[in-house]
Design an enzyme around this catalytic site. Structure first.
Site, PDB file in Angstrom:
ATOM      1  N   ARG A 100       0.883  -1.185   0.000  1.00 20.22           N
ATOM      2  CA  ARG A 100       0.000   0.000   0.000  1.00 20.22           C
ATOM      3  C   ARG A 100       0.907   1.217   0.000  1.00 20.22           C
ATOM      4  NH1 ARG A 100      -5.421   1.570   3.293  1.00 20.22           N
ATOM      5  NH2 ARG A 100      -6.125  -0.013   1.824  1.00 20.22           N
ATOM      6  N   HIS A 127      -7.207   0.949  -6.755  1.00 19.87           N
ATOM      7  CA  HIS A 127      -7.504   0.133  -5.564  1.00 19.87           C
ATOM      8  C   HIS A 127      -8.217  -1.141  -6.050  1.00 19.87           C
ATOM      9  CE1 HIS A 127      -7.855  -0.960  -1.528  1.00 19.87           C
ATOM     10  NE2 HIS A 127      -8.675  -0.039  -1.054  1.00 19.87           N
ATOM     11  N   GLN A 130     -10.105  -3.696  -3.731  1.00 21.92           N
ATOM     12  CA  GLN A 130     -11.410  -3.211  -3.299  1.00 21.92           C
ATOM     13  C   GLN A 130     -12.460  -3.481  -4.379  1.00 21.92           C
ATOM     14  OE1 GLN A 130     -12.378  -1.695  -0.234  1.00 21.92           O
ATOM     15  NE2 GLN A 130     -14.319  -2.261  -1.167  1.00 21.92           N
ATOM     16  N   ASP A 209     -17.322   7.031  -1.816  1.00 16.19           N
ATOM     17  CA  ASP A 209     -16.075   6.854  -1.057  1.00 16.19           C
ATOM     18  C   ASP A 209     -15.788   8.169  -0.336  1.00 16.19           C
ATOM     19  OD1 ASP A 209     -13.663   5.879  -0.103  1.00 16.19           O
ATOM     20  OD2 ASP A 209     -12.581   6.150  -1.992  1.00 16.19           O
ATOM     21  N   CYS A 248     -16.615   1.792   0.433  1.00 13.35           N
ATOM     22  CA  CYS A 248     -15.473   0.909   0.727  1.00 13.35           C
ATOM     23  C   CYS A 248     -14.915   1.106   2.123  1.00 13.35           C
ATOM     24  CB  CYS A 248     -14.391   1.071  -0.338  1.00 13.35           C
ATOM     25  SG  CYS A 248     -13.851   2.762  -0.534  1.00 13.35           S
ATOM     26  N   ARG A 276     -13.721  -8.564   1.158  1.00 10.06           N
ATOM     27  CA  ARG A 276     -12.286  -8.353   0.926  1.00 10.06           C
ATOM     28  C   ARG A 276     -11.527  -9.642   1.242  1.00 10.06           C
ATOM     29  NH1 ARG A 276     -10.193  -3.125   1.049  1.00 10.06           N
ATOM     30  NH2 ARG A 276      -8.299  -4.229   0.425  1.00 10.06           N
TER      31      ARG A 276
END
Ligand code: CP
Length: 290
Positions: A100, A127, A130, A209, A248, A276
Site C-alpha cells: 500500500r 484500488h 477493493q 467513497d 469501501c 475483501r
C-alpha cells in the site's frame, strides 16, 4: 515472469469470473485451501489500513501461509531505500509482496524488479482489491454481474478508476458522477457525468467513497464541490427499488454518506468489507499458481 496484480488489467473477463466464483467457494468453506502452505507473504503498508491489513493477514493465514506485516516506519523504504532494492531482497525471502503506497510508480518499480508476485493493496491511482470485493458483493446480491448498472458518486479517485476498469471486464455498466473539477480520466466504456441523480437512475448499486484520502487537506474547496454528491436517501431513491448502497470504508457520516443509508437495510457495506477477505484469498491463489 511472475503474475502481478497492480491495476486489475492483469485479469481477463474469464479469469475475473473464475476468481469471483472461487471466492464464493472459499467463503462457504474458509479452510478449503492450503495454497500458501510453506509460503510467507510480505504485506507492506506505507499508509494506514484497517480492512486491507486485517483481511490480507487473516487470508494468508487461512491459506496456510505466514503473513509478514511491515509498517512504513519499520522498513528502509521510509528512509529512501529504492523499491528496486526492496523487491530484489524480499523476493529472496517471501513468495509474494503486497504494497500500500502513494504513487503508483512505486508499485510498477517494485513489480519490475520482483521475482515473486506483487499485488496492489492501494495506490493513489488504483484500488483493485477493493473493486474485486465490490464485484463479489454485487454478484452475491444479484446472482450475475452481466448487465448490472453501478453508479459511483463523489470524488473521481482510485476507487472510481478501479471500478471502471474491473467493472467493464465483469460486464457491469459503470456510471461515474463527479464535479467537473474532480472527474477522472474515462476508462473503457464507463459513462462520466456531473449529475449524480442521472448516474443513479435505474442503477442496481450506488457507491461512494471518502472525499479526502489519507492525509489530504481541503485545498481546493472539495467539501463544497462534493456536497451535491452525498449518498443519501434521496439519491438512493433514484436507483432501482432493490438497489444497494456501497461504500469501501472508512465512512464519514454526514459528508459523503448519510447515517440512514450507511446503517440502513439497503446497505451492503458490511458484506462488502467481509468480501475483501474471501476475494483476496482467491486472488492470492491465482497469483501463486501462475
Ligand atoms: N477500504 C479499504 O481499503 O479500507 P482500509 O483503508 O481500512 O484498508
Amino acid at each position: 515472469m511472475p503474475r502481478h496484480f497492480l491495476t486489475g488489467d492483469e485479469l481477463t473477463g474469464e479469469s475475473l469470473a473464475r476468481l469471483l466464483d472461487r471466492a464464493l467457494e472459499l467463503k462457504t468453506d474458509r479452510r478449503a485451501s492450503d495454497a500458501l502452505a510453506g509460503i510467507s507473504v510480505a504485506l507492506a503498508f506505507e499508509k494506514p489500513s484497517t480492512r486491507t491489513r486485517v483481511s490480507f493477514e487473516v487470508g494468508v493465514t487461512e491459506l496456510g501461509g505466514t503473513p509478514v506485516v511491515l509498517r512504513a516506519d519499520e522498513t528502509q523504504l521510509s528512509r529512501g531505500e529504492p523499491p528496486r532494492d526492496f523487491a530484489q531482497v524480499l523476493s529472496r525471502y517471501v513468495g509474494a509482496i503486497g504494497l500500500r503506497t502513494g504513487p503508483h510508480a512505486v508499485l510498477d518499480e517494485l513489480a519490475a524488479h520482483s521475482a515473486v508476485p506483487v499485488f496492489n493493496m492501494l495506490s493513489a491511482e488504483h484500488h483493485p482489491c477493493q473493486a474485486l470485493a465490490d464485484l463479489l458483493t454485487l454478484k452475491e446480491r444479484f446472482g450475475s454481474l452481466e448487465g448490472l448498472r453501478l453508479a459511483y458518486v463523489g470524488d473521481g479517485n482510485n476507487v472510481a478508476r478501479s471500478l471502471m476498469l474491473l467493472g467493464e471486464k465483469a460486464g457491469v455498466e459503470v456510471a461515474v458522477a463527479t464535479p467537473a473539477a474532480l472527474a477522472p480520466e474515462p476508462v473503457g466504456a464507463a459513462a462520466l457525468t456531473t449529475d449524480a441523480a442521472e448516474a443513479a437512475a435505474g442503477a442496481h448499486a450506488v457507491y461512494t467513497d471518502v472525499w479526502f484520502s489519507m492525509g489530504d487537506e481541503d485545498a481546493i474547496g472539495k467539501r463544497e464541490l462534493l456536497a451535491p454528491y452525498r449518498l443519501d436517501e434521496e439519491l438512493l431513491g433514484a436507483a432501482r427499488e432493490d438497489a444497494v448502497a456501497l461504500h469501501c470504508l472508512p465512512a464519514h457520516v454526514g459528508e459523503e454518506i448519510s447515517e440512514g443509508v450507511l446503517y440502513g437495510e439497503r446497505s451492503a457495506v458490511w458484506d462488502q468489507a467481509e468480501n475483501r477477505l474471501h476475494v483476496q484469498k482467491a486472488l492470492l491463489e491465482w497469483l501463486v499458481s501462475g
